[in-house]
Write an enzyme that holds these catalytic residues in place. Structure first.
Site, PDB file in Angstrom:
ATOM      1  N   ALA A 124       0.681  -1.210   0.035  1.00  6.47           N
ATOM      2  CA  ALA A 124      -0.063  -0.230  -0.102  1.00  6.47           C
ATOM      3  C   ALA A 124       0.788   1.191   0.161  1.00  6.47           C
ATOM      4  O   ALA A 124       0.740   2.133  -0.866  1.00  6.47           O
ATOM      5  CB  ALA A 124      -0.867   0.000   1.120  1.00  6.47           C
ATOM      6  N   ASN A 172      -6.594  -6.146   4.430  1.00  6.29           N
ATOM      7  CA  ASN A 172      -5.051  -6.670   3.987  1.00  6.29           C
ATOM      8  C   ASN A 172      -5.214  -8.035   3.100  1.00  6.29           C
ATOM      9  O   ASN A 172      -6.336  -8.243   2.787  1.00  6.29           O
ATOM     10  CB  ASN A 172      -4.540  -6.788   5.562  1.00  6.29           C
ATOM     11  N   ASP A 207      -4.075  -2.325   4.003  1.00  2.93           N
ATOM     12  CA  ASP A 207      -4.214  -1.812   2.866  1.00  2.93           C
ATOM     13  C   ASP A 207      -5.383  -0.575   3.022  1.00  2.93           C
ATOM     14  O   ASP A 207      -5.284   0.389   2.410  1.00  2.93           O
ATOM     15  CB  ASP A 207      -4.493  -2.770   1.454  1.00  2.93           C
TER      16      ASP A 207
HETATM   17  O1  MRU Z   1      -1.041  -7.521  -3.300  1.00  8.23           O
HETATM   18  P1  MRU Z   1      -0.234  -6.937  -2.408  1.00  8.23           P
HETATM   19  O2  MRU Z   1       1.194  -7.417  -2.544  1.00  8.23           O
HETATM   20  O3  MRU Z   1       0.062  -5.346  -3.013  1.00  8.23           O
HETATM   21  O4  MRU Z   1      -0.540  -6.529  -0.978  1.00  8.23           O
HETATM   22  C1  MRU Z   1      -0.047  -5.908  -0.055  1.00  8.23           C
HETATM   23  C2  MRU Z   1      -0.488  -6.243   1.457  1.00  8.23           C
HETATM   24  O5  MRU Z   1      -1.495  -6.618   1.579  1.00  8.23           O
HETATM   25  C3  MRU Z   1       0.451  -5.508   2.530  1.00  8.23           C
HETATM   26  O6  MRU Z   1       0.111  -6.203   3.503  1.00  8.23           O
HETATM   27  C4  MRU Z   1      -0.321  -4.034   2.768  1.00  8.23           C
HETATM   28  O7  MRU Z   1      -0.184  -3.497   1.473  1.00  8.23           O
HETATM   29  C5  MRU Z   1       0.699  -3.351   3.887  1.00  8.23           C
HETATM   30  S1  MRU Z   1       2.309  -2.981   3.100  1.00  8.23           S
HETATM   31  C6  MRU Z   1       2.955  -2.086   4.102  1.00  8.23           C
END
Ligand code: MRU
Length: 328
Positions: free
Chosen positions: A34, A231, A221
């Site tokens: 995110a 998330n 997220d």
């Molecule tokens: O699909 P992604 O890899 O973008 O998903 C990311 C996540 O779910 C993370 O846990 C979230 O973005 C937090 S990152 C600090």
């Protein structure tokens, strides 16, 4: 930026000069996580700004709106994406000349890049006190340096605890289907020599039942005004299992991840392509013709959350009210 799809086999850096390339990179998860996509989208917009040949401010803003719309369509769930785009658009809209807008946008995205690392370090320090010497922390996906500009959120808390001299071990679920745990979290932790063990996603409950987890720390997220935590898929089941085993469950997120304008029922959970599930790293593992569901995120209700670790402090239930107070 690092091409995260190639990790951990290859550490490759890619260079983008056009907003369309950045939009593709976000969509295909060359860059993901995110906070990282928030800053990447902002930088994509900055590319649109510096490339613009418009001489009149209304024409310039029209071009910026087109690029912003393209970037907004890349991934729907992480609110940081929209936060990053809105922040740049606000700065551009406040300028009185095209030159002024270009300069202000460039300065803003550089500030965002620097702020992100500082915010994560603050968040890490705020959360480190929740980890005891010798603890094993279960995480999910990758909420580390790769998912941010640097340092990480959930892994930032781990890093801060390690910097305090604590012995900390991280249990890393592989995080199917895109394997952000096995590929990215494992890469970061091995690289930084932080003790870790990789497990399959399906081993989480068993490890908890054996007493081999002390707490759960995950990224987020989007955290909505009613305290729901969105998330990576698999987070909700970790929260349910943590409750069952009496373990604390802590999402860690900067304030840019809070969405005070929405309750959980108004959030779009991204559905990604079937190939991520029927294949593992390009090799088919399921029969042709099988229907597939591939939600990329899930939502954890506030009653399963022990506290949220943020850059402004640790927020405890009732989450909705505490978050509103924190942001105010
Ligand atoms: O699909 P992604 O890899 O973008 O998903 C990311 C996540 O779910 C993370 O846990 C979230 O973005 C937090 S990152 C600090």
């Amino acid at each position: 930026m690092i091409d995260q799809t190639a990790l951990p086999i290859k550490l490759t850096y890619v260079l983008y000069t056009r907003p369309e390339q950045v939009a593709d990179a976000i969509r295909s998860m060359v860059v993901r996580g995110a906070p990282a996509i928030g800053v990447a989208a902002a930088m994509g917009l900055a590319l649109a700004a510096v490339r613009s040949r418009a001489t009149r401010l209304p024409d310039f803003m029209k071009e910026m709106e087109t690029s912003a719309a393209l970037l907004r369509r890349t991934r729907p769930t992480a609110v940081n994406l929209f936060w990053g785009i809105d922040r740049v658009m606000k700065v551009a809209a406040a300028a009185s000349t095209v030159r002024g807008a270009k300069d202000a946008v460039s300065a803003e995205v550089k500030a965002m890049e620097e702020e992100d690392v500082e915010v994560n370090k603050r968040l890490g320090r705020n959360g480190a006190d929740l980890i005891k010497n010798g603890d094993t922390v279960l995480t999910q996906c990758n909420a580390g340096a790769l998912a941010t500009v640097g340092y990480g959120t959930a892994l930032g808390v781990v890093r801060a605890a390690v910097e305090q001299g604590k012995l900390v071990k991280v249990l890393v679920p592989e995080t199917r289907p895109a394997l952000q745990g096995a590929r990215l979290t494992a890469f970061e932790l091995v690289h930084d020599r932080i003790a870790c063990t990789l497990i399959s996603d399906t081993a989480v409950g068993h490890m908890m039942s054996l007493g081999r987890v002390d707490c759960v720390i995950v990224g987020a997220d989007r955290i909505t005004s009613d305290g729901y935590v969105f998330n990576k898929i698999g987070t909700y089941q970790e929260a349910v299992l943590a409750k069952r085993h009496g373990l604390p469950f802590y999402p860690a997120a900067p304030c840019s991840t809070f969405d005070l304008e929405r309750t959980h029922d108004r959030v779009i959970i991204e559905e990604r392509g079937a190939e991520e599930v029927v294949e593992i790293r390009g090799r088919r593992v399921a029969p042709r013709g099988i229907p597939v569901a591939n939600p990329a995120f899930d939502m954890t209700p506030p009653e399963l959350v022990t506290a949220v670790i943020t850059d402004r402090g640790v927020v405890r239930p009732p989450l909705g009210e505490s978050i509103a107070r924190l942001i105010a």
